[in-house]
Design a protein around this motif. Structure first.
Motif, mmCIF file in Angstrom:
data_model
loop_
_atom_site.group_PDB
_atom_site.id
_atom_site.type_symbol
_atom_site.label_atom_id
_atom_site.label_comp_id
_atom_site.label_asym_id
_atom_site.label_seq_id
_atom_site.Cartn_x
_atom_site.Cartn_y
_atom_site.Cartn_z
ATOM 1 N N ILE A 1 0.868 -1.177 0.000
ATOM 2 C CA ILE A 1 0.000 0.000 0.000
ATOM 3 C C ILE A 1 0.906 1.228 0.000
ATOM 4 O O ILE A 1 1.767 1.385 0.859
ATOM 5 C CB ILE A 1 -0.946 0.005 1.214
ATOM 6 N N PHE A 2 0.683 2.097 -0.984
ATOM 7 C CA PHE A 2 1.565 3.234 -1.229
ATOM 8 C C PHE A 2 0.804 4.549 -1.210
ATOM 9 O O PHE A 2 -0.385 4.606 -1.526
ATOM 10 C CB PHE A 2 2.211 3.103 -2.613
ATOM 11 N N ALA A 3 1.543 5.609 -0.928
ATOM 12 C CA ALA A 3 1.039 6.960 -1.124
ATOM 13 C C ALA A 3 1.169 7.292 -2.603
ATOM 14 O O ALA A 3 2.162 6.932 -3.247
ATOM 15 C CB ALA A 3 1.843 7.953 -0.292
ATOM 16 N N ILE A 4 0.166 7.981 -3.134
ATOM 17 C CA ILE A 4 0.270 8.572 -4.465
ATOM 18 C C ILE A 4 0.828 9.974 -4.242
ATOM 19 O O ILE A 4 0.188 10.812 -3.609
ATOM 20 C CB ILE A 4 -1.094 8.614 -5.177
ATOM 21 N N ASP A 5 2.011 10.212 -4.742
ATOM 22 C CA ASP A 5 2.743 11.445 -4.492
ATOM 23 C C ASP A 5 2.739 12.313 -5.748
ATOM 24 O O ASP A 5 3.108 11.853 -6.826
ATOM 25 C CB ASP A 5 4.187 11.082 -4.094
ATOM 26 N N VAL A 6 2.321 13.559 -5.577
ATOM 27 C CA VAL A 6 2.388 14.544 -6.648
ATOM 28 C C VAL A 6 3.164 15.741 -6.107
ATOM 29 O O VAL A 6 2.755 16.353 -5.121
ATOM 30 C CB VAL A 6 0.976 14.973 -7.112
ATOM 31 N N ASN A 7 4.300 15.999 -6.709
ATOM 32 C CA ASN A 7 5.145 17.133 -6.308
ATOM 33 C C ASN A 7 5.483 17.115 -4.818
ATOM 34 O O ASN A 7 5.429 18.144 -4.139
ATOM 35 C CB ASN A 7 4.488 18.459 -6.695
ATOM 36 N N GLY A 8 5.792 15.929 -4.292
ATOM 37 C CA GLY A 8 6.202 15.790 -2.903
ATOM 38 C C GLY A 8 5.071 15.739 -1.899
ATOM 39 O O GLY A 8 5.315 15.689 -0.691
ATOM 40 N N GLU A 9 3.835 15.738 -2.363
ATOM 41 C CA GLU A 9 2.670 15.725 -1.478
ATOM 42 C C GLU A 9 1.878 14.430 -1.668
ATOM 43 O O GLU A 9 1.578 14.055 -2.807
ATOM 44 C CB GLU A 9 1.775 16.932 -1.791
ATOM 45 N N ALA A 10 1.549 13.766 -0.568
ATOM 46 C CA ALA A 10 0.695 12.578 -0.634
ATOM 47 C C ALA A 10 -0.736 13.043 -0.892
ATOM 48 O O ALA A 10 -1.326 13.737 -0.065
ATOM 49 C CB ALA A 10 0.778 11.788 0.663
ATOM 50 N N VAL A 11 -1.282 12.660 -2.055
ATOM 51 C CA VAL A 11 -2.613 13.139 -2.457
ATOM 52 C C VAL A 11 -3.624 12.001 -2.609
ATOM 53 O O VAL A 11 -4.759 12.233 -3.012
ATOM 54 C CB VAL A 11 -2.545 13.972 -3.751
ATOM 55 N N GLY A 12 -3.200 10.790 -2.305
ATOM 56 C CA GLY A 12 -4.080 9.636 -2.406
ATOM 57 C C GLY A 12 -3.342 8.389 -1.970
ATOM 58 O O GLY A 12 -2.193 8.454 -1.525
ATOM 59 N N SER A 13 -4.028 7.270 -2.108
ATOM 60 C CA SER A 13 -3.455 5.991 -1.697
ATOM 61 C C SER A 13 -3.841 4.926 -2.704
ATOM 62 O O SER A 13 -4.932 4.977 -3.300
ATOM 63 C CB SER A 13 -3.993 5.616 -0.308
ATOM 64 N N ILE A 14 -2.956 3.966 -2.885
ATOM 65 C CA ILE A 14 -3.236 2.831 -3.766
ATOM 66 C C ILE A 14 -2.569 1.602 -3.163
ATOM 67 O O ILE A 14 -1.455 1.697 -2.630
ATOM 68 C CB ILE A 14 -2.758 3.090 -5.213
ATOM 69 N N GLY A 15 -3.263 0.480 -3.213
ATOM 70 C CA GLY A 15 -2.690 -0.705 -2.617
ATOM 71 C C GLY A 15 -3.242 -1.992 -3.184
ATOM 72 O O GLY A 15 -4.313 -2.027 -3.790
ATOM 73 N N LEU A 16 -2.481 -3.041 -2.957
ATOM 74 C CA LEU A 16 -2.870 -4.396 -3.316
ATOM 75 C C LEU A 16 -3.083 -5.176 -2.032
ATOM 76 O O LEU A 16 -2.246 -5.134 -1.133
ATOM 77 C CB LEU A 16 -1.779 -5.056 -4.166
ATOM 78 N N HIS A 17 -4.199 -5.870 -1.976
ATOM 79 C CA HIS A 17 -4.589 -6.595 -0.771
ATOM 80 C C HIS A 17 -4.555 -8.092 -1.052
ATOM 81 O O HIS A 17 -5.284 -8.584 -1.924
ATOM 82 C CB HIS A 17 -5.977 -6.140 -0.319
ATOM 83 N N ALA A 18 -3.698 -8.805 -0.325
ATOM 84 C CA ALA A 18 -3.519 -10.239 -0.517
ATOM 85 C C ALA A 18 -4.812 -10.986 -0.218
ATOM 86 O O ALA A 18 -5.575 -10.604 0.672
ATOM 87 C CB ALA A 18 -2.398 -10.748 0.382
ATOM 88 N N GLN A 19 -5.037 -12.038 -0.957
ATOM 89 C CA GLN A 19 -6.177 -12.914 -0.749
ATOM 90 C C GLN A 19 -5.655 -14.255 -0.230
ATOM 91 O O GLN A 19 -4.468 -14.552 -0.337
ATOM 92 C CB GLN A 19 -6.959 -13.093 -2.055
ATOM 93 N N THR A 20 -6.532 -15.045 0.325
ATOM 94 C CA THR A 20 -6.118 -16.302 0.949
ATOM 95 C C THR A 20 -6.871 -17.479 0.347
ATOM 96 O O THR A 20 -7.742 -17.321 -0.501
ATOM 97 C CB THR A 20 -6.383 -16.258 2.464
ATOM 98 N N ASP A 21 -6.511 -18.658 0.830
ATOM 99 C CA ASP A 21 -7.192 -19.901 0.479
ATOM 100 C C ASP A 21 -7.212 -20.066 -1.042
ATOM 101 O O ASP A 21 -6.190 -19.913 -1.678
ATOM 102 C CB ASP A 21 -8.597 -19.934 1.115
ATOM 103 N N ILE A 22 -8.340 -20.342 -1.631
ATOM 104 C CA ILE A 22 -8.419 -20.615 -3.063
ATOM 105 C C ILE A 22 -8.201 -19.360 -3.920
ATOM 106 O O ILE A 22 -8.022 -19.466 -5.129
ATOM 107 C CB ILE A 22 -9.764 -21.285 -3.437
ATOM 108 N N MET A 23 -8.158 -18.193 -3.296
ATOM 109 C CA MET A 23 -7.923 -16.936 -4.017
ATOM 110 C C MET A 23 -6.477 -16.454 -3.862
ATOM 111 O O MET A 23 -6.149 -15.313 -4.191
ATOM 112 C CB MET A 23 -8.882 -15.848 -3.509
#
Length: 167
Positions: free
Chosen positions: A55-77
């Protein structure tokens, strides 16, 4: 635009951009609204312990302006990760989210043992659907009236992108 790890110094910006009903309406109820500085600090503390970072900050010109991330799944997923993101309203329509999605998809397939990344935008969020389509995702399913958010039933859309095979 770049993706980078979150730091505690980002808490004020995170709270500023996340504390918006126009942002919260398209996220799960686990995303607090109103979004306080305490919520921001707790979130940053939680994601700071990830290894590898997902999970990362979306950075524009040194400012965190949003977030984006990948969320692990378990079991059969377990060969899938779910993509989630938000961008502060002043930056909507700028192409930043599409670029961030493309970047994290490449990162995800390089750093995790997965074959598919999927996202579940709501049927009433055409902007997010467009972002995913521009980033190479395909609509796999529409589940009608599956989501209950803010007192109304909404369609759940499932978009996905698959790792390219070397065969």
């Amino acid at each position: 635009m770049k993706l980078r790890t979150w730091t505690i110094e980002d808490a004020e910006n995170l709270a500023k951009y996340a504390n918006n009903p126009k942002v919260a309406q398209f996220l799960t109820n686990a995303f607090p609204h109103p979004y306080t500085i305490e919520n921001a600090k707790s979130f940053i503390e939680m994601v700071s312990n990830q290894n590898p970072t997902a999970i990362f900050a979306i950075d524009v010109n040194g400012e965190a302006v949003g977030s984006i991330g990948l969320h692990a799944q378990t079991d059969i997923m377990c060969k899938n990760m779910e993509l989630g993101y938000f961008l502060g309203e002043p930056f909507w329509g700028s192409g930043i989210t599409t670029e961030a999605v493309r970047t994290i998809v490449e990162y995800g397939f390089q750093n995790f043992d997965i074959t598919r990344i999927y996202a579940r935008p709501y049927g009433n969020n055409p902007a997010s659907q467009k972002v995913l389509e521009k980033a190479g995702f395909t609509l796999e399913a529409r589940i009608e009236q599956n989501i209950y958010k803010n007192g109304e039933f909404l369609d759940e859309l499932i978009y996905a992108v698959r790792k390219k095979s070397n065969k």
